[in-house]
Design a protein around this motif. Structure first.
Motif, short mmCIF file in Angstrom:
data_model
loop_
_atom_site.label_atom_id
_atom_site.label_comp_id
_atom_site.label_asym_id
_atom_site.label_seq_id
_atom_site.Cartn_x
_atom_site.Cartn_y
_atom_site.Cartn_z
N HIS A 170 -8.78 -0.45 -1.53
CA HIS A 170 -9.04 -1.50 -0.54
C HIS A 170 -10.41 -2.15 -0.62
O HIS A 170 -10.69 -3.06 0.18
CB HIS A 170 -8.83 -0.92 0.88
CG HIS A 170 -7.41 -0.56 1.17
ND1 HIS A 170 -6.46 -1.51 1.47
CD2 HIS A 170 -6.77 0.64 1.17
CE1 HIS A 170 -5.29 -0.91 1.68
NE2 HIS A 170 -5.45 0.39 1.51
N ARG A 206 -5.95 -2.61 8.59
CA ARG A 206 -6.22 -4.02 8.27
C ARG A 206 -5.17 -4.94 8.89
O ARG A 206 -5.49 -6.00 9.45
CB ARG A 206 -6.28 -4.19 6.76
CG ARG A 206 -6.35 -5.62 6.27
CD ARG A 206 -7.60 -6.34 6.78
NE ARG A 206 -7.67 -7.69 6.25
CZ ARG A 206 -6.99 -8.73 6.70
NH1 ARG A 206 -6.16 -8.57 7.73
NH2 ARG A 206 -7.13 -9.92 6.16
N ASP A 207 -3.88 -4.55 8.80
CA ASP A 207 -2.82 -5.38 9.36
C ASP A 207 -2.92 -5.49 10.88
O ASP A 207 -2.67 -6.55 11.46
CB ASP A 207 -1.44 -4.80 8.99
CG ASP A 207 -1.06 -5.09 7.53
OD1 ASP A 207 -1.64 -6.02 6.95
OD2 ASP A 207 -0.18 -4.38 7.01
N SER A 262 0.83 -1.21 0.00
CA SER A 262 0.00 0.00 0.00
C SER A 262 0.87 1.26 0.00
O SER A 262 0.45 2.30 -0.53
CB SER A 262 -0.93 0.01 1.22
OG SER A 262 -1.83 -1.07 1.18
N ALA A 304 -11.11 -5.87 0.98
CA ALA A 304 -12.11 -5.91 2.05
C ALA A 304 -13.22 -6.89 1.71
O ALA A 304 -13.68 -7.67 2.56
CB ALA A 304 -12.69 -4.51 2.28
N GLY A 352 -7.13 -6.59 11.69
CA GLY A 352 -7.70 -7.72 10.97
C GLY A 352 -8.98 -7.40 10.24
O GLY A 352 -9.63 -8.29 9.68
N THR A 353 -9.39 -6.13 10.20
CA THR A 353 -10.61 -5.71 9.53
C THR A 353 -10.48 -4.26 9.10
O THR A 353 -9.73 -3.49 9.70
CB THR A 353 -11.84 -5.87 10.44
OG1 THR A 353 -13.01 -5.37 9.77
CG2 THR A 353 -11.66 -5.11 11.73
N TYR A 354 -11.25 -3.87 8.08
CA TYR A 354 -11.24 -2.50 7.58
C TYR A 354 -12.33 -1.63 8.22
O TYR A 354 -12.46 -0.45 7.86
CB TYR A 354 -11.47 -2.49 6.07
CG TYR A 354 -10.29 -2.92 5.23
CD1 TYR A 354 -9.25 -2.04 4.96
CD2 TYR A 354 -10.24 -4.19 4.67
CE1 TYR A 354 -8.18 -2.42 4.17
CE2 TYR A 354 -9.17 -4.58 3.86
CZ TYR A 354 -8.14 -3.69 3.61
OH TYR A 354 -7.09 -4.06 2.82
N THR A 355 -13.12 -2.16 9.12
CA THR A 355 -14.32 -1.46 9.60
C THR A 355 -14.04 -0.05 10.10
O THR A 355 -14.73 0.91 9.74
CB THR A 355 -14.99 -2.28 10.72
OG1 THR A 355 -15.35 -3.57 10.21
CG2 THR A 355 -16.25 -1.57 11.21
N ALA A 372 -5.31 2.71 5.73
CA ALA A 372 -6.26 1.58 5.70
C ALA A 372 -5.52 0.25 5.71
O ALA A 372 -5.97 -0.72 6.32
CB ALA A 372 -7.16 1.69 4.47
N GLY A 373 -4.37 0.20 5.01
CA GLY A 373 -3.56 -1.02 5.05
C GLY A 373 -3.06 -1.32 6.45
O GLY A 373 -3.06 -2.48 6.90
N ASP A 432 -12.02 -10.35 2.21
CA ASP A 432 -12.01 -10.73 3.62
C ASP A 432 -13.33 -11.34 4.05
O ASP A 432 -13.38 -12.14 5.00
CB ASP A 432 -11.73 -9.51 4.49
CG ASP A 432 -10.27 -9.08 4.46
OD1 ASP A 432 -9.43 -9.87 3.98
OD2 ASP A 432 -9.97 -7.96 4.91
#
Length: 433
Positions: free
Chosen positions: A252, A380-381, A49, A256, A384-387, A376-377, A259
């Motif tokens: 993303h 997520r890392d 990213s 996402a 574990g989620t983009y929420t 955002a990356g 996922d």
């Protein structure tokens, strides 16, 4: 000129549209390649990213200098060189073995190339060639990027799945090169070169000779514009625009969706639908910009975008369903509908320097996109989620709506905007310029 004869402005607009489509291909690929690169090289998503962020950042920062270079050396030369850079950056990725090479090819070369054909290019073409239908043509040309996404994204996703990401990168390189001869043949510089007024104009206006070098002009326009409130309000709103489109959704959305169990080809097709409805939305926005207060349009676009992002986390699932399709249609209509009213406001407040100033506003757009792509990356890392990323973006978009409505109309009595020398005096905010 005969009334029945096609004005050359429309030919120039057509070639510009094709060039923008050709450049859009590689900009459409990051979300398709994130997982393949991660799986082959085992690079973290945040690291990949970061290369996207360099691309997005240079894509924006290059724009104002490219607008000044077009004034000095001509649109045709700058756009042709930009397409060659896109092709080189895309093609050379097939030889990379380390992440710094991804940053060099994908980030630097492609970022510089696409940045030279960014929306400042659109503002330059419409400013030179159109008096009437300027907002509409701005919308159509802006939609060129969406058309490129529409054409390339499903194809690239399929190619990546069947033949690997290297074949996809070579397809993008070839598409950019194919456009170069067309640009050299048909892309004209000024209507005055043909002894004609701009479309809708009544007088032949010779182009003003460029004053100083491209860097000096770009920085001088920034120095003067940065003293005004409209510039900062437009730049801040457009930074949020970039964060919520190219940076977050454009980069993303596919990971996402993956996922949540959705196939990448399906998610890519949904993102391509965003491109399809983006064409409709941006052209409609251009038409509205010729008729409706641009500040109201911007405020409406940002507010509705923010609300949709707040809903998005609840829509992800393993398969496509009607609610997700409604989001895709709406987000597509809103994606870059912000561009025509933003260009119009830059022209209103900054006059002939509008395209260069818009280049700086667009640089803010890409700074926002670059920050969002990396952030955002990281989210997520780490989580574990983009929420969280979706919720933050939704709140920021609503804030951008407020910023847009704070922009005042330019007073008829306000002095004409003049680019300042780079080392001009004290920087003071002028409320109505």
């Amino acid at each position: 000129m005969s009334r029945n004869r096609l004005h050359p402005a429309w030919v120039v607009a057509f070639v510009a549209f094709i060039a923008l489509v050709g450049a859009a291909g590689f900009r459409a690929t990051p979300s398709v390649l994130l997982h393949p690169l991660h799986e082959e090289f085992r690079w973290p998503l945040a690291e990949i990213s970061a290369a996207v962020s360099v691309n997005l950042l240079l894509y924006g920062v290059t724009a104002p200098f490219a607008a000044a270079l077009m004034d000095r050396f001509g649109i045709r030369r700058v756009v042709s060189a930009a397409l060659v850079l896109v092709a080189a950056g895309s093609g050379l990725t097939v030889f990379m073995t380390a992440s710094w090479q991804l940053i060099l090819c994908w980030g630097v070369l492609v970022g510089l190339g696409t940045g030279s054909m960014a929306l400042a290019f659109v503002a330059t073409v419409t400013g030179r060639w159109f008096v009437h239908r300027r907002g509409l043509v701005t919308g159509v040309l802006t939609a060129g990027g969406a058309a490129g996404q529409l054409v390339f994204l499903p194809l690239l996703a399929t190619v990546v799945a069947d033949r690997g990401w290297r074949t996809a990168a070579l397809i993008v390189a070839g598409a950019a090169l194919v456009v170069v001869p067309l640009v050299g043949w048909l892309l004209r510089e000024h209507p005055a070169d043909l002894g004609l007024p701009a479309y809708g104009g009544t007088e032949v206006v010779p182009p003003a000779p460029p004053a100083g070098g491209a860097a000096s002009r770009a920085l001088g326009a920034l120095a003067a514009a940065a003293r005004t409130r409209p510039f900062w309000l437009l730049a801040a709103g457009f930074a949020i625009c970039g964060a919520t489109t190219n940076g977050l959704v454009g980069t993303h959305f596919i990971p996402a969706a993956h996922d949540h169990g959705m196939a990448e080809t399906t998610a890519a097709s949904l993102l391509a639908l965003v491109g399809l409805f983006d064409i409709v939305g941006t052209i409609a926005s251009g038409w509205l910009t010729d008729r409706v207060d641009s500040r109201v349009l911007l405020g409406s676009y940002y507010a509705l975008r923010g609300l949709s992002l707040l809903v998005l986390p609840s829509l992800f699932a393993g398969a496509t369903h009607p609610s997700m399709l409604v989001f895709i249609v709406f987000y597509g209509l809103d994606w870059v509908a912000t561009v025509p009213p933003t260009v119009a406001l830059c022209r209103e407040h900054f006059g002939a320097s509008g395209p260069i100033v818009f280049g700086w506003v667009f640089a803010a757009h890409q700074i926002g996109a670059a920050i969002a792509a990396t952030a955002a990356g990281l989210v997520r890392d780490q989580l574990g989620t983009y929420t969280l990323a979706w919720y933050v973006a939704g709140g920021l978009a609503i804030g951008a709506a407020v910023l847009s409505l704070l922009i005042k109309r330019r007073s008829a009595a306000a002095p004409e905007f003049r680019p300042a020398p780079v080392l001009a005096g004290p920087w003071r905010l002028r409320p109505s310029e």
